[in-house]
Design a protein around this motif. Sequence first.
Motif, short mmCIF file in Angstrom:
data_model
loop_
_atom_site.label_atom_id
_atom_site.label_comp_id
_atom_site.label_asym_id
_atom_site.label_seq_id
_atom_site.Cartn_x
_atom_site.Cartn_y
_atom_site.Cartn_z
N VAL A 1 -9.16 33.97 36.85
CA VAL A 1 -8.64 32.60 36.74
C VAL A 1 -8.84 32.20 35.28
O VAL A 1 -9.77 31.47 34.95
N ASP A 2 -7.99 32.71 34.39
CA ASP A 2 -8.22 32.53 32.96
C ASP A 2 -7.40 31.38 32.42
O ASP A 2 -6.40 30.97 33.00
N GLN B 1 -10.82 25.11 40.06
CA GLN B 1 -10.83 26.33 40.85
C GLN B 1 -12.16 26.47 41.59
O GLN B 1 -13.22 26.43 40.96
N PRO B 2 -12.17 26.62 42.92
CA PRO B 2 -13.42 26.73 43.68
C PRO B 2 -14.31 27.87 43.21
O PRO B 2 -15.54 27.73 43.20
N SER B 3 -13.71 28.99 42.82
CA SER B 3 -14.52 30.14 42.40
C SER B 3 -15.30 29.84 41.13
O SER B 3 -16.45 30.29 40.97
N VAL B 4 -14.69 29.07 40.21
CA VAL B 4 -15.38 28.70 38.97
C VAL B 4 -16.53 27.75 39.26
O VAL B 4 -17.64 27.91 38.75
N CYS B 5 -16.27 26.75 40.08
CA CYS B 5 -17.32 25.77 40.42
C CYS B 5 -18.47 26.45 41.16
O CYS B 5 -19.65 26.13 40.92
N ASP C 1 -15.29 38.35 34.43
CA ASP C 1 -14.20 38.74 35.32
C ASP C 1 -13.20 37.59 35.51
O ASP C 1 -11.99 37.81 35.54
N LEU C 2 -13.72 36.37 35.64
CA LEU C 2 -12.86 35.22 35.89
C LEU C 2 -12.10 34.77 34.65
O LEU C 2 -10.93 34.44 34.72
N ALA C 3 -12.79 34.72 33.50
CA ALA C 3 -12.18 34.11 32.30
C ALA C 3 -12.65 34.80 31.03
O ALA C 3 -13.45 34.25 30.27
N PRO C 4 -12.17 36.01 30.74
CA PRO C 4 -12.63 36.73 29.55
C PRO C 4 -12.24 36.07 28.24
O PRO C 4 -12.94 36.22 27.24
N SER C 5 -11.14 35.33 28.19
CA SER C 5 -10.69 34.75 26.92
C SER C 5 -11.58 33.61 26.46
O SER C 5 -11.58 33.26 25.27
#
Length: 422
Positions: free
Chosen positions: A416-417, A236-240, A351-355
């Motif tokens: 994006v979780d 995912q571009p937002s994660v990178c 926000d992107l991956a709380p888990s």
Amino acid sequence: MISIIIHHYLSLSFLLFASRPLAQKWTVMLFLGTCLLYCARMAMPICAVNMATTFGWSKTQSGVVMGGFFWGYCFTQVLGGHVSDRIGGERVLLLATTSWASITACTPLLAQLGISSLTSMTVARFLMGLLQGVHYPSLASLCSQRVDEGERGFLMSTMGSGSYMGTLMVGGLGSVMLERYGWESVFYGAGLLSGLWSLTVWRFLLRGQMNTIQVLSSHGSSSGLSKKHWLKMFKQPSVCAMVFAHLCFSSTCYTLMSWLPTFFKDTYPHAKGWMCNVIPWLVAIASMISLNKLIGVFLSLLIQFMSMGVSSVFLLLLCRPLSFPSAVIFVSAAVGLATFNSSGVSVNVQDLAPSCAGALFGFMNMCGAFTGLVLVYVSGYLIEVTASWGYVFSLITMVNTMGLGVFLMFGEANRVDLWNLI
């Protein structure tokens, strides 16, 4: 000023958690824990000039000693976040704090061993980094799984201000202790206070009660998910973009914290040490307080632009000869603006991956620690070879600009979780 700042945070904490006194206590203790973390972490940079004189270190050797922290810091980031996601961040924090507090208090004793001081201090810093590496991933895990989503920004900003409060404390009190009692006293004080924090948390918050704050996440741990789901996330571009921006910001922040005391000592040898070690961090705390009121008004992209872009402008101004007051003002402005990162990239991971925020933040911090290690060492080499601090500030600006550019192009807050990718 300091008492007003502390009162401000305690009042906010009380208003936010009035119906949950245990959560209120944990907010205060986590703030103090982060404060003491930086007291211990910054003890070496504050004492580096005196220790270099005592042991005959060059600038490159001082960079090796301070860089040893980041070698250790790299190794436990992901592990700390993963374990925290599984067993709870509060347990990991207690065990780690007790360990690095002991090493901090024993650092002067390690310097008296028969081996080379350069070797013993580098090993001590490596162990410090190894044990402190779990702190922020544990906080991210604790925040994402046990704190309501609407309150996470406040808690992470509070933890961020704790880091600046700790730097302020060791810069002010540490400078006085350094001049009056020698560099050993700074390590003894930071280590003993951190050990007292661990004892207090164990005795009054954790002993016989491990379920500290109500778990509000409905998805639980991510430990059972396969590698392919992690690979999907990193596509995912937002994660990178988030990881790269954090990498750049962390490395430049670590470099400034490591070398600023030496910069002022070398450039303004007759100036009072407490001024340059205190004023920038007072500004940083005031900036963090103001930022709490601005959260929700500014977008994360704009916040990150202030943190990495505008702050770099003030660092570039340090490349030319300046008077001592001007240098303090520009450094204070740069450090104050850098605090905006706590409501930019640092919160973006939740926000992107709380888990899996703990493990993901650990990976981000590991990357940042590694580049911080390289940048701290390269900065020491540049100072020794060129005898100019302008190259260091230019390098920091270049790294910040690259990280900011990538985040502005690809960063976003849409979730994006891992459990969305199954």
